[in-house]
Design a protein around this motif. Structure first.
Motif, PDB file in Angstrom:
ATOM      1  N   ALA A 190      -2.571   6.658  -3.109  1.00  0.00           N
ATOM      2  CA  ALA A 190      -2.923   5.304  -2.679  1.00  0.00           C
ATOM      3  C   ALA A 190      -3.445   4.476  -3.846  1.00  0.00           C
ATOM      4  O   ALA A 190      -3.119   3.288  -3.985  1.00  0.00           O
ATOM      5  CB  ALA A 190      -3.967   5.373  -1.566  1.00  0.00           C
ATOM      6  N   ASP A 191      -4.237   5.088  -4.700  1.00  0.00           N
ATOM      7  CA  ASP A 191      -4.814   4.387  -5.841  1.00  0.00           C
ATOM      8  C   ASP A 191      -3.731   4.028  -6.859  1.00  0.00           C
ATOM      9  O   ASP A 191      -3.737   2.941  -7.444  1.00  0.00           O
ATOM     10  CB  ASP A 191      -5.872   5.276  -6.497  1.00  0.00           C
ATOM     11  N   ILE A 192      -2.784   4.941  -7.065  1.00  0.00           N
ATOM     12  CA  ILE A 192      -1.693   4.701  -8.016  1.00  0.00           C
ATOM     13  C   ILE A 192      -0.795   3.575  -7.519  1.00  0.00           C
ATOM     14  O   ILE A 192      -0.368   2.711  -8.299  1.00  0.00           O
ATOM     15  CB  ILE A 192      -0.883   5.996  -8.225  1.00  0.00           C
TER      16      ILE A 192
ATOM     17  N   LYS B  39     -10.672   7.903   2.970  1.00  0.00           N
ATOM     18  CA  LYS B  39     -10.038   7.454   1.732  1.00  0.00           C
ATOM     19  C   LYS B  39      -9.412   8.628   0.990  1.00  0.00           C
ATOM     20  O   LYS B  39      -9.951   9.737   0.993  1.00  0.00           O
ATOM     21  CB  LYS B  39     -11.059   6.767   0.826  1.00  0.00           C
ATOM     22  N   MET B  40      -8.294   8.351   0.333  1.00  0.00           N
ATOM     23  CA  MET B  40      -7.653   9.379  -0.471  1.00  0.00           C
ATOM     24  C   MET B  40      -8.391   9.596  -1.789  1.00  0.00           C
ATOM     25  O   MET B  40      -8.283  10.632  -2.399  1.00  0.00           O
ATOM     26  CB  MET B  40      -6.184   9.015  -0.749  1.00  0.00           C
ATOM     27  N   GLY B  41      -9.126   8.576  -2.247  1.00  0.00           N
ATOM     28  CA  GLY B  41      -9.935   8.750  -3.451  1.00  0.00           C
ATOM     29  C   GLY B  41      -9.261   8.222  -4.706  1.00  0.00           C
ATOM     30  O   GLY B  41      -8.109   7.798  -4.708  1.00  0.00           O
ATOM     31  N   LYS B  42     -10.016   8.250  -5.794  1.00  0.00           N
ATOM     32  CA  LYS B  42      -9.520   7.765  -7.068  1.00  0.00           C
ATOM     33  C   LYS B  42      -8.403   8.655  -7.599  1.00  0.00           C
ATOM     34  O   LYS B  42      -8.436   9.874  -7.452  1.00  0.00           O
ATOM     35  CB  LYS B  42     -10.654   7.689  -8.099  1.00  0.00           C
TER      36      LYS B  42
ATOM     37  N   HIS C 295       0.836  -1.202   0.000  1.00  0.00           N
ATOM     38  CA  HIS C 295       0.000   0.000   0.000  1.00  0.00           C
ATOM     39  C   HIS C 295       0.868   1.248   0.000  1.00  0.00           C
ATOM     40  O   HIS C 295       2.115   1.160   0.005  1.00  0.00           O
ATOM     41  CB  HIS C 295      -0.929  -0.015   1.219  1.00  0.00           C
ATOM     42  N   ALA C 296       0.203   2.391   0.040  1.00  0.00           N
ATOM     43  CA  ALA C 296       0.939   3.660  -0.020  1.00  0.00           C
ATOM     44  C   ALA C 296       1.819   3.860   1.202  1.00  0.00           C
ATOM     45  O   ALA C 296       2.896   4.445   1.103  1.00  0.00           O
ATOM     46  CB  ALA C 296      -0.043   4.831  -0.145  1.00  0.00           C
ATOM     47  N   ASP C 297       1.380   3.364   2.374  1.00  0.00           N
ATOM     48  CA  ASP C 297       2.142   3.701   3.579  1.00  0.00           C
ATOM     49  C   ASP C 297       3.500   3.021   3.621  1.00  0.00           C
ATOM     50  O   ASP C 297       4.503   3.641   3.958  1.00  0.00           O
ATOM     51  CB  ASP C 297       1.328   3.426   4.851  1.00  0.00           C
TER      52      ASP C 297
END
Length: 342
Positions: free
Chosen positions: A165-167, A158-161, A26-28
């Motif tokens: 995070a989505d990337i 959520k960070m959203g589309k 994930h992003a983190d």
């Protein structure tokens, strides 16, 4: 700022073994890895280290859930069940998880940013900066980048589309990779996906650090220009740069910003009533709207007038003096209209 000496930031330059979990990423943890990269070994290969292609590197990195490897690592993040920075442990999945002062749960990225963010910024910035600037950059990115990652990873918001995070998620191999290509190939594609995600995240981190540095530099120049202005409603900037953020944050009564738009043109831009909104605190004169060059010069009385946008939020002249004159005339015309109406 860290209350202890983070592992790897001691005076002696020793090899540091860092570890996070294997499997879905994930992003983190990708951002956490990027932070460690810039803090401890910015000249190493970000992607090569993940793929095991860069053995001669101060920072050694592995992705695994092996208890033995976890126990051997110097820095463990997003796995391990322990939060103890003095021991290099940065997990956040426990019941008694680490929280920010406002109660927001930390992610692995947030915990590493707290200890290693300042060092990472010093290595990212390529121009001389003061420690005060480093702290300001850290605080700005903590708010704009790190906290959203904390919130997303902990299910707070959520960070959203098309967010970071989505990337990062899009870099993961498809769910049926092992089914189609076998377990070994799936493992290779997972490692490559993490390397690609970390590269994207690292580039974003570097760009954000540089943009915040430039923004802070612009803020100082805007304040200096405002303090030197004869008419506080007209802000004259000798170089083009962002100004609205400072104007609204400091509640400056600026109506027009005059700045160069090229070697042979200076623009006058009207400030909106609300930051980022349409409209103007004072629109440019109605008679100027949509005119160019000779027609505009005739109506405005400014010989080198170049254009005035039909929406009357921006106009330009061929010189600094011409642009300043247009700004002054616009204020005079507005004042005369208001006086007549009153």
């Amino acid at each position: 700022m860290s209350e202890h000496a983070p592992i790897g930031l001691e005076k002696e330059a020793r090899t540091v073994r860092a570890l996070t979990h294997s499997g879905n990423f994930h992003a983190d943890e990708t951002l956490g890895y990027a932070i460690l990269h810039y803090a401890l070994s910015p000249k190493g290969s970000l992607g090569g280290r993940v793929l095991g292609e860069d053995a001669d590197d101060r920072l050694q990195f592995v992705r695994t859930r092996s208890p033995e490897r976890i126990a051997e690592a110097d820095i463990v993040f997003d796995v391990g069940g322990i939060f103890d920075p003095s021991l290099g442990r940065y997990d956040h999945h426990m019941k008694d998880k680490p929280l920010r002062d406002d109660g927001t749960p930390y992610s692995a990225a947030g915990l590493l940013w707290k200890d290693y963010g300042h060092a990472a910024i010093r290595n990212i910035v390529t121009t001389p900066v003061t420690e005060e600037m480093v702290v300001a950059i850290w605080q700005s990115l903590d708010k704009s980048l790190i906290i959203p990652v904390d919130q997303d990873d902990n299910g707070v918001a959520k960070m959203g589309k098309l967010s970071l995070a989505d990337i990062v998620s899009a870099c993961s191999p498809a769910w049926d990779t092992a089914e189609l290509y076998g377990a070994q190939e799936a493992k290779k594609r997972e490692a490559l996906g993490f390397a690609n995600a970390a590269t994207v995240v690292a580039s974003h981190l570097v760009n954000m650090v540089d943009r915040v540095r430039a923004s802070l530099k612009a803020a100082n120049r805007v304040v200096e220009a405002y303090e030197a202005a004869e008419d506080k409603r007209i802000l004259v900037m000798e170089t083009g740069m962002p100004t609205e953020k400072v104007i609204f944050e400091r509640d400056l009564p600026v109506v027009y910003v005059v700045s160069p738009a090229g070697p042979e043109q200076w623009n006058v831009k009207a400030i909106p009533p609300v930051r980022g909104d349409f409209g103007q605190r004072v629109s440019l004169p109605e008679a100027w709207g949509g005119l160019e060059k000779t027609a505009l010069a005739t109506v405005s009385g400014v010989p080198d007038a170049v254009f005035a946008h039909p929406a009357r939020f921006i106009c330009g002249a061929g010189s600094r003096d011409g642009a300043i004159t247009m700004a002054r005339l616009a204020l005079e015309i507005d004042a005369a209209l208001k006086s007549k109406a009153g």
